[in-house]
Design an enzyme around this catalytic site. Structure first.
Site, PDB file in Angstrom:
ATOM      1  N   HIS A   1      41.341  27.272  44.124  1.00  0.00           N
ATOM      2  CA  HIS A   1      42.643  27.974  44.271  1.00  0.00           C
ATOM      3  C   HIS A   1      43.559  27.295  45.548  1.00  0.00           C
ATOM      4  O   HIS A   1      42.977  26.419  46.248  1.00  0.00           O
ATOM      5  CB  HIS A   1      42.133  29.614  44.916  1.00  0.00           C
ATOM      6  CG  HIS A   1      41.593  29.573  46.243  1.00  0.00           C
ATOM      7  ND1 HIS A   1      42.134  29.307  47.218  1.00  0.00           N
ATOM      8  CD2 HIS A   1      40.195  29.484  46.367  1.00  0.00           C
ATOM      9  CE1 HIS A   1      41.148  29.708  48.234  1.00  0.00           C
ATOM     10  NE2 HIS A   1      39.905  29.558  47.663  1.00  0.00           N
TER      11      HIS A   1
ATOM     12  N   ALA B   1      30.008  48.169  44.536  1.00  0.00           N
ATOM     13  CA  ALA B   1      28.745  49.018  44.839  1.00  0.00           C
ATOM     14  C   ALA B   1      28.604  49.501  46.396  1.00  0.00           C
ATOM     15  O   ALA B   1      28.102  50.588  46.488  1.00  0.00           O
ATOM     16  CB  ALA B   1      27.630  47.923  44.306  1.00  0.00           C
TER      17      ALA B   1
ATOM     18  N   SER C   1      37.613  31.891  46.425  1.00  0.00           N
ATOM     19  CA  SER C   1      36.447  30.898  46.162  1.00  0.00           C
ATOM     20  C   SER C   1      35.319  31.212  45.261  1.00  0.00           C
ATOM     21  O   SER C   1      34.711  30.604  44.458  1.00  0.00           O
ATOM     22  CB  SER C   1      35.934  30.365  47.566  1.00  0.00           C
ATOM     23  OG  SER C   1      37.207  29.926  48.198  1.00  0.00           O
TER      24      SER C   1
ATOM     25  N   ASP D   1      38.864  22.662  48.729  1.00  0.00           N
ATOM     26  CA  ASP D   1      38.946  24.194  48.769  1.00  0.00           C
ATOM     27  C   ASP D   1      40.230  24.535  49.418  1.00  0.00           C
ATOM     28  O   ASP D   1      40.757  23.853  50.305  1.00  0.00           O
ATOM     29  CB  ASP D   1      37.984  24.592  49.534  1.00  0.00           C
ATOM     30  CG  ASP D   1      37.440  26.145  48.890  1.00  0.00           C
ATOM     31  OD1 ASP D   1      38.252  27.179  49.121  1.00  0.00           O
ATOM     32  OD2 ASP D   1      36.392  26.237  48.588  1.00  0.00           O
TER      33      ASP D   1
ATOM     34  N   LYS E   1      31.159  27.055  52.606  1.00  0.00           N
ATOM     35  CA  LYS E   1      31.276  27.167  51.254  1.00  0.00           C
ATOM     36  C   LYS E   1      29.964  26.663  50.438  1.00  0.00           C
ATOM     37  O   LYS E   1      29.824  26.281  49.275  1.00  0.00           O
ATOM     38  CB  LYS E   1      32.223  26.058  50.979  1.00  0.00           C
ATOM     39  CG  LYS E   1      33.543  26.294  51.337  1.00  0.00           C
ATOM     40  CD  LYS E   1      34.460  27.769  50.736  1.00  0.00           C
ATOM     41  CE  LYS E   1      35.622  28.121  51.540  1.00  0.00           C
ATOM     42  NZ  LYS E   1      36.159  29.292  50.988  1.00  0.00           N
TER      43      LYS E   1
ATOM     44  N   HIS F   1      37.883  49.261  45.001  1.00  0.00           N
ATOM     45  CA  HIS F   1      36.721  49.965  44.943  1.00  0.00           C
ATOM     46  C   HIS F   1      36.804  50.495  43.379  1.00  0.00           C
ATOM     47  O   HIS F   1      35.593  50.956  42.970  1.00  0.00           O
ATOM     48  CB  HIS F   1      36.275  50.975  45.727  1.00  0.00           C
ATOM     49  CG  HIS F   1      35.837  50.493  47.167  1.00  0.00           C
ATOM     50  ND1 HIS F   1      34.633  50.361  47.591  1.00  0.00           N
ATOM     51  CD2 HIS F   1      36.791  50.025  48.287  1.00  0.00           C
ATOM     52  CE1 HIS F   1      34.593  49.653  48.749  1.00  0.00           C
ATOM     53  NE2 HIS F   1      35.914  49.537  49.332  1.00  0.00           N
TER      54      HIS F   1
ATOM     55  N   ARG G   1      30.021  50.702  48.591  1.00  0.00           N
ATOM     56  CA  ARG G   1      30.341  52.297  49.468  1.00  0.00           C
ATOM     57  C   ARG G   1      30.012  53.117  48.195  1.00  0.00           C
ATOM     58  O   ARG G   1      30.360  54.523  48.391  1.00  0.00           O
ATOM     59  CB  ARG G   1      31.514  52.129  49.864  1.00  0.00           C
ATOM     60  CG  ARG G   1      32.078  51.412  50.943  1.00  0.00           C
ATOM     61  CD  ARG G   1      33.651  51.801  51.595  1.00  0.00           C
ATOM     62  NE  ARG G   1      33.742  50.920  52.704  1.00  0.00           N
ATOM     63  CZ  ARG G   1      33.511  51.438  53.937  1.00  0.00           C
ATOM     64  NH1 ARG G   1      33.011  52.432  54.138  1.00  0.00           N
ATOM     65  NH2 ARG G   1      33.701  50.650  55.061  1.00  0.00           N
TER      66      ARG G   1
END
Length: 514
Positions: free
Chosen positions: A445, A264, A64, A14, A336, A125, A266
């Site tokens: 990544h 979703a 991730s 990772d 992880k 968002h 908020r």
């Protein structure tokens, strides 16, 4: 008696990217004799784990969650921001059944189309380009009354940056010949997620009744006045924008109300205030019978049409292995564990048949630079034990060190983290050799390869968009160039002699020469 397996392991390092620039590059400066040797002796390449290659916007760094979804599903999984943006480009947005139904019903009843959402280029968002597309689509279908209720950002964007967006939408409505911005309110009110219903009620009253603390004839004028009251975008008090005759927009029976936020958490509370029959968060003065549309599904128990339902990922690697009667192990530290299980399985919590899981507790330290090796030794002990048991066809393991220590910004600790992982890989490769197993070593990544911000000189604690390594420790062969994370599952199935399902759009990138 259990049949002896020849395990194929996938080791995910990772936050372990490749970067040409060696300055403050912990991966480069770490003493990694095992990986150095494997790179010399076995087929290796660099593959992509960011941007469009993993379903994110172009240039966006990987993460991730996205990385493991792409690896486990064997396909590029478009994240909501990209998925909706792509559908606008493709023209599919304009014929989306949920949008079409709500807009057409409003038009047929001589009602209005109300569009609400976070008017922001932030992309966390919502995205204002989606809102723009919705306004255009409503007008194109014949809506004569289009009202935009703008929630202002200032968190995922600079604190006072809404003016450009408001000006752009004023210009858009002028071009379209109909429609206008009907109200402004800060996200602090409209997008609360902590059951502070007194905040949400102000947004509800603003949209349904045009009831506001402030009244203006123009959205930019309203924003300037808010700044004059020392309210940043996030905290702009309810402001209704009147038409030329001084009238405010109200939400009436048979109107459409389309919520253009895709995230979703908020979006749930204000949505419930409009659609839940038994809603009791606050006293509602009016409850118009409207056609409400959620851009994405905000919660399974919210009963309203969804424009972009979540994609059910079928035939992920875990599911294919189950269906083929294969055994599999998922193993990582706490940090992880969800990634090698829930995310790797395409968002499914339950293990597949034949799937075992081992969770190793991450060390209880304030920050991982205090213990850069984390629990890698214990993790490797259990992993080697599992390999030697020869009871698994496939093993998926994540070493979190590069990412978790990389996030601290501590260069020396990140170097130690990489060195600890290298030593562990040596033990794993040795154990696999003893049971005639093989492995793929990769990353989800980048992170540890860039520990300083070249512009500011400050610590770089974020992920990167760098390519990540891929090493095949096994039979003789070669790895095709330009691979990406979604190619790993098809490659593994091919190495095992299994059929790659059609749902996997990735490709096998290893060609064996024997």
């Amino acid at each position: 008696m259990t049949t002896r397996k020849r395990p194929l392991a996938l080791l995910i390092l990772d936050g372990w990217g490749y970067r040409e620039n060696t300055h403050m590059n912990a991966v480069y400066h770490a003493n990694t004799p095992v990986l150095d040797r494997l790179n010399k002796e076995y087929p290796n390449s660099l593959i992509s784990g960011s941007g469009l290659d993993v379903g994110l916007p172009d240039g966006q760094m990987g993460n991730s969650e996205v990385g493991h979804i792409n690896i486990g599903s064997g396909r590029v999984v478009y994240q909501e921001l990209t998925r909706i943006g792509k559908s606008i480009e493709d023209g599919e947005f304009d014929s989306n059944p949920a949008f079409v139904d709500a807009v057409d019903k409003a038009i047929a009843a001589d009602g209005a189309v109300h569009i609400m959402g976070l008017l922001s280029p932030g992309g966390v968002h919502s995205h204002e380009s989606h809102i723009q597309a919705m306004c255009k689509m409503a007008v194109a279908r014949g809506a004569k009354q289009v009202y935009l209720h703008a929630f202002l950002d200032g968190r995922d964007t600079p604190p006072r940056s809404a003016k450009g967006s408001l000006q752009a939408f004023n210009e858009l409505f002028a071009e379209l010949g109909t429609g206008r911005i009907a109200s402004l309110i800060g996200r602090y009110y409209a997008m609360d997620r902590d059951n502070r219903w007194d905040r949400v009620s102000q947004a509800y009253e603003l949209i349904t009744q045009g009831k506001a603390l402030h009244l203006y004839q123009d959205a930019v004028e309203a924003l300037d006045a808010a700044y004059g009251r020392d309210e940043n975008d996030e905290f702009v008090a309810s402001s209704a924008i009147t038409d030329a005759d001084g009238q405010v927009a109200t939400l009436n029976d048979n109107d459409a109300l389309i919520f253009m936020n895709f995230r979703a958490d908020r979006a749930r509370q204000i949505t419930r205030s409009f659609v839940d029959p038994g809603f009791d968060g606050f006293e509602r003065a009016v409850t118009p019978k409207i056609n409400f549309v959620m851009l994405t599904e905000y919660a399974a128990d919210i009963k309203a049409p969804v424009a972009y339902p979540s994609v059910d990922l079928v035939n992920t690697l875990g599911e294919v292995l189950q269906n083929n009667g294969k055994t599999q192990l998922r193993i990582s530290e706490t940090e992880k564990y969800a990634h090698v299980t829930f995310f790797f399985n395409g968002g499914k919590e339950e293990p597949f048949e034949g799937e075992d899981r081992i969770l190793i507790q991450s060390p209880k330290v304030a920050t991982y630079d205090l213990q850069p090796e984390m629990s890698s030794t214990e993790l490797t002990d259990k992993l080697v034990e599992a390999i030697e048991s020869t009871q698994y066809d496939v093993i998926i393991c994540n070493y979190p060190n590069g990412d978790m220590v990389g996030h601290t910004g501590n260069f020396d600790a990140a170097v130690k983290a990489c060195e600890a992982v290298d030593a562990c890989i040596g033990r794993v490769v040795e154990a696999l050799a003893k049971v005639d197993g093989e492995c793929l070593i990769t990353a989800d990544h980048g992170n540890a390869e860039q520990m300083t911000d070249e512009q500011t000189g400050q610590a770089h604690t974020a992920h990167t968009s760098e390519l990540v390594p891929l090493i095949y420790v096994g039979r003789k062969g070669e790895i095709a160039p330009n691979g990406r994370l979604s190619d790993l599952a098809p490659t593994m199935l091919t190495l095992m002699g299994q059929t790659v399902p059609s749902e996997m759009t990735g490709h096998s990138i290893i060609t064996l020469s024997e």
